[in-house]
Design a protein around this motif. Structure first.
Motif, PDB file in Angstrom:
ATOM      1  N   ILE A 288      30.664 107.842  84.066  1.00  0.00           N
ATOM      2  CA  ILE A 288      30.031 107.228  82.897  1.00  0.00           C
ATOM      3  C   ILE A 288      29.676 108.309  81.878  1.00  0.00           C
ATOM      4  O   ILE A 288      29.898 108.143  80.678  1.00  0.00           O
ATOM      5  N   GLN A 289      29.137 109.417  82.361  1.00  0.00           N
ATOM      6  CA  GLN A 289      28.792 110.521  81.459  1.00  0.00           C
ATOM      7  C   GLN A 289      30.031 111.057  80.749  1.00  0.00           C
ATOM      8  O   GLN A 289      29.986 111.433  79.578  1.00  0.00           O
ATOM      9  N   LYS A 290      31.157 111.069  81.467  1.00  0.00           N
ATOM     10  CA  LYS A 290      32.394 111.558  80.858  1.00  0.00           C
ATOM     11  C   LYS A 290      32.884 110.586  79.782  1.00  0.00           C
ATOM     12  O   LYS A 290      33.447 111.017  78.777  1.00  0.00           O
ATOM     13  N   ILE A 291      32.669 109.291  79.964  1.00  0.00           N
ATOM     14  CA  ILE A 291      33.020 108.333  78.907  1.00  0.00           C
ATOM     15  C   ILE A 291      32.248 108.679  77.638  1.00  0.00           C
ATOM     16  O   ILE A 291      32.809 108.713  76.543  1.00  0.00           O
TER      17      ILE A 291
ATOM     18  N   LEU B 103      33.071  98.049  73.649  1.00  0.00           N
ATOM     19  CA  LEU B 103      33.430  97.711  75.016  1.00  0.00           C
ATOM     20  C   LEU B 103      33.100  98.839  75.992  1.00  0.00           C
ATOM     21  O   LEU B 103      32.570  98.568  77.079  1.00  0.00           O
ATOM     22  N   VAL B 104      33.351 100.087  75.632  1.00  0.00           N
ATOM     23  CA  VAL B 104      33.031 101.165  76.586  1.00  0.00           C
ATOM     24  C   VAL B 104      31.522 101.336  76.732  1.00  0.00           C
ATOM     25  O   VAL B 104      31.042 101.677  77.814  1.00  0.00           O
ATOM     26  N   ARG B 105      30.794 101.066  75.683  1.00  0.00           N
ATOM     27  CA  ARG B 105      29.324 101.092  75.792  1.00  0.00           C
ATOM     28  C   ARG B 105      28.867  99.984  76.756  1.00  0.00           C
ATOM     29  O   ARG B 105      28.009 100.194  77.599  1.00  0.00           O
ATOM     30  N   GLU B 106      29.471  98.796  76.621  1.00  0.00           N
ATOM     31  CA  GLU B 106      29.170  97.672  77.512  1.00  0.00           C
ATOM     32  C   GLU B 106      29.535  98.012  78.966  1.00  0.00           C
ATOM     33  O   GLU B 106      28.776  97.716  79.893  1.00  0.00           O
ATOM     34  N   ILE B 107      30.684  98.629  79.158  1.00  0.00           N
ATOM     35  CA  ILE B 107      31.113  99.035  80.501  1.00  0.00           C
ATOM     36  C   ILE B 107      30.092  99.976  81.121  1.00  0.00           C
ATOM     37  O   ILE B 107      29.693  99.815  82.275  1.00  0.00           O
ATOM     38  N   CYS B 108      29.667 100.961  80.355  1.00  0.00           N
ATOM     39  CA  CYS B 108      28.682 101.928  80.866  1.00  0.00           C
ATOM     40  C   CYS B 108      27.373 101.238  81.229  1.00  0.00           C
ATOM     41  O   CYS B 108      26.810 101.491  82.300  1.00  0.00           O
ATOM     42  N   ASP B 109      26.893 100.371  80.366  1.00  0.00           N
ATOM     43  CA  ASP B 109      25.654  99.640  80.647  1.00  0.00           C
ATOM     44  C   ASP B 109      25.808  98.757  81.885  1.00  0.00           C
ATOM     45  O   ASP B 109      24.939  98.729  82.755  1.00  0.00           O
ATOM     46  N   ASP B 110      26.926  98.035  81.967  1.00  0.00           N
ATOM     47  CA  ASP B 110      27.160  97.152  83.111  1.00  0.00           C
ATOM     48  C   ASP B 110      27.255  97.941  84.415  1.00  0.00           C
ATOM     49  O   ASP B 110      26.696  97.524  85.435  1.00  0.00           O
ATOM     50  N   LEU B 111      27.969  99.051  84.380  1.00  0.00           N
ATOM     51  CA  LEU B 111      28.087  99.856  85.603  1.00  0.00           C
ATOM     52  C   LEU B 111      26.733 100.395  86.052  1.00  0.00           C
ATOM     53  O   LEU B 111      26.427 100.405  87.245  1.00  0.00           O
ATOM     54  N   GLN B 112      25.929 100.827  85.104  1.00  0.00           N
ATOM     55  CA  GLN B 112      24.603 101.320  85.468  1.00  0.00           C
ATOM     56  C   GLN B 112      23.739 100.210  86.052  1.00  0.00           C
ATOM     57  O   GLN B 112      23.045 100.418  87.049  1.00  0.00           O
TER      58      GLN B 112
ATOM     59  N   PHE C 261      37.921  96.678  82.125  1.00  0.00           N
ATOM     60  CA  PHE C 261      38.673  97.931  82.177  1.00  0.00           C
ATOM     61  C   PHE C 261      40.086  97.825  81.627  1.00  0.00           C
ATOM     62  O   PHE C 261      40.479  98.667  80.803  1.00  0.00           O
ATOM     63  N   PRO C 262      40.889  96.841  82.039  1.00  0.00           N
ATOM     64  CA  PRO C 262      42.242  96.769  81.463  1.00  0.00           C
ATOM     65  C   PRO C 262      42.225  96.642  79.933  1.00  0.00           C
ATOM     66  O   PRO C 262      43.038  97.265  79.245  1.00  0.00           O
ATOM     67  N   GLU C 263      41.290  95.857  79.419  1.00  0.00           N
ATOM     68  CA  GLU C 263      41.187  95.721  77.972  1.00  0.00           C
ATOM     69  C   GLU C 263      40.799  97.052  77.328  1.00  0.00           C
ATOM     70  O   GLU C 263      41.399  97.468  76.317  1.00  0.00           O
ATOM     71  N   ALA C 264      39.821  97.740  77.879  1.00  0.00           N
ATOM     72  CA  ALA C 264      39.384  99.022  77.319  1.00  0.00           C
ATOM     73  C   ALA C 264      40.491 100.072  77.386  1.00  0.00           C
ATOM     74  O   ALA C 264      40.663 100.860  76.451  1.00  0.00           O
ATOM     75  N   ILE C 265      41.239 100.080  78.470  1.00  0.00           N
ATOM     76  CA  ILE C 265      42.338 101.045  78.613  1.00  0.00           C
ATOM     77  C   ILE C 265      43.381 100.799  77.522  1.00  0.00           C
ATOM     78  O   ILE C 265      43.835 101.742  76.857  1.00  0.00           O
ATOM     79  N   ALA C 266      43.749  99.543  77.315  1.00  0.00           N
ATOM     80  CA  ALA C 266      44.734  99.212  76.277  1.00  0.00           C
ATOM     81  C   ALA C 266      44.222  99.595  74.887  1.00  0.00           C
ATOM     82  O   ALA C 266      44.963 100.178  74.074  1.00  0.00           O
ATOM     83  N   LEU C 267      42.973  99.290  74.611  1.00  0.00           N
ATOM     84  CA  LEU C 267      42.389  99.647  73.310  1.00  0.00           C
ATOM     85  C   LEU C 267      42.358 101.158  73.118  1.00  0.00           C
ATOM     86  O   LEU C 267      42.691 101.670  72.042  1.00  0.00           O
TER      87      LEU C 267
ATOM     88  N   HIS D 212      41.105 108.577  81.408  1.00  0.00           N
ATOM     89  CA  HIS D 212      39.870 108.598  82.195  1.00  0.00           C
ATOM     90  C   HIS D 212      39.488 107.184  82.636  1.00  0.00           C
ATOM     91  O   HIS D 212      39.121 106.971  83.797  1.00  0.00           O
ATOM     92  N   LEU D 213      39.586 106.232  81.734  1.00  0.00           N
ATOM     93  CA  LEU D 213      39.266 104.847  82.087  1.00  0.00           C
ATOM     94  C   LEU D 213      40.219 104.321  83.160  1.00  0.00           C
ATOM     95  O   LEU D 213      39.798 103.616  84.078  1.00  0.00           O
ATOM     96  N   ALA D 214      41.496 104.665  83.065  1.00  0.00           N
ATOM     97  CA  ALA D 214      42.474 104.223  84.063  1.00  0.00           C
ATOM     98  C   ALA D 214      42.149 104.812  85.430  1.00  0.00           C
ATOM     99  O   ALA D 214      42.175 104.101  86.452  1.00  0.00           O
ATOM    100  N   PHE D 215      41.821 106.101  85.467  1.00  0.00           N
ATOM    101  CA  PHE D 215      41.438 106.740  86.729  1.00  0.00           C
ATOM    102  C   PHE D 215      40.154 106.115  87.271  1.00  0.00           C
ATOM    103  O   PHE D 215      40.053 105.793  88.457  1.00  0.00           O
ATOM    104  N   MET D 216      39.201 105.922  86.388  1.00  0.00           N
ATOM    105  CA  MET D 216      37.918 105.359  86.777  1.00  0.00           C
ATOM    106  C   MET D 216      38.091 103.947  87.331  1.00  0.00           C
ATOM    107  O   MET D 216      37.462 103.588  88.342  1.00  0.00           O
ATOM    108  N   PHE D 217      38.941 103.152  86.698  1.00  0.00           N
ATOM    109  CA  PHE D 217      39.180 101.787  87.162  1.00  0.00           C
ATOM    110  C   PHE D 217      39.838 101.794  88.541  1.00  0.00           C
ATOM    111  O   PHE D 217      39.477 100.984  89.409  1.00  0.00           O
TER     112      PHE D 217
END
Length: 177
Positions: free
Chosen positions: A116-119, A142-151, A42-48, A69-74
């Motif tokens: 995840i849907q909002k991402i 990375l956000v695709r990976e985050i979504c897959d990992d969270l699911q 998450f920190p990496e994705a937020i910065a990117l 959204h990523l910051a709120f989600m994290f």
């Protein structure tokens, strides 16, 4: 990220195989494979996302609002993981399956699925221009990976970890839980 041997073995388990694993082993896996990983992703994705939004704001496919959204989600996910680590997981390790806390976690999982849907929406379904820069490409990956990992994380907890071992082993119908 370097995983322990136990976590490496867990990466390829089927749901049927997970049903035979002890609660303690599942908790250990969740902590290493998901909680620790989310805390780096998450920190990496937020910065990117902030960088892409700043540099490419005038692009039609710019993922405007994704960083916020990523910051709120994290922040929400961090609170959720802390509740699991400090309250629920110790109870599960002691063979207690508290329905109230489990129901709260499952409800929060539903909120994570909406996030995840909002991402996907904010990233235009993980799209980018054909000539997108390396930062944008890395962000989308990375956000695709985050979504897959969270699911995967949610599925493992809801369908395996939150089910008492006796039920998973077929020694109890679960009705008395």
């Amino acid at each position: 990220m370097q995983f322990s041997e136990a976590t490496q073995q867990g990466l390829n388990r089927s749901q049927h195989q997970w049903l035979k694993i002890s609660t303690n082993e599942v908790v250990d896996y969740v902590l290493e494979r998901f909680h620790a990983v989310h805390r780096t992703q998450f920190p990496e994705a937020i910065a990117l996302a902030r960088k892409v939004e700043e540099v490419h704001a005038d692009e039609p496919l710019c993922p405007t609002g994704l960083a916020d959204h990523l910051a709120f989600m994290f922040q929400e996910l961090e609170g959720h993981m802390l509740k699991e680590e400090q309250i629920l997981f110790p109870m599960l390790r002691n063979n207690t399956h508290p329905q109230g806390p489990i129901m709260v976690m499952e409800s929060e999982h539903e909120e994570h699925e909406v996030a995840i849907q909002k991402i996907a929406k904010l990233s235009h379904n993980f799209s980018m221009p054909d000539d997108a820069c390396g930062t944008w490409r890395h962000l989308i990956s990375l956000v695709r990976e985050i979504c897959d990992d969270l699911q995967d994380h949610i599925e493992l907890e809801n369908n395996i970890l939150f089910v008492p071992e006796e039920v998973r082993a077929g020694n109890c119908c679960g009705g008395c839980q």
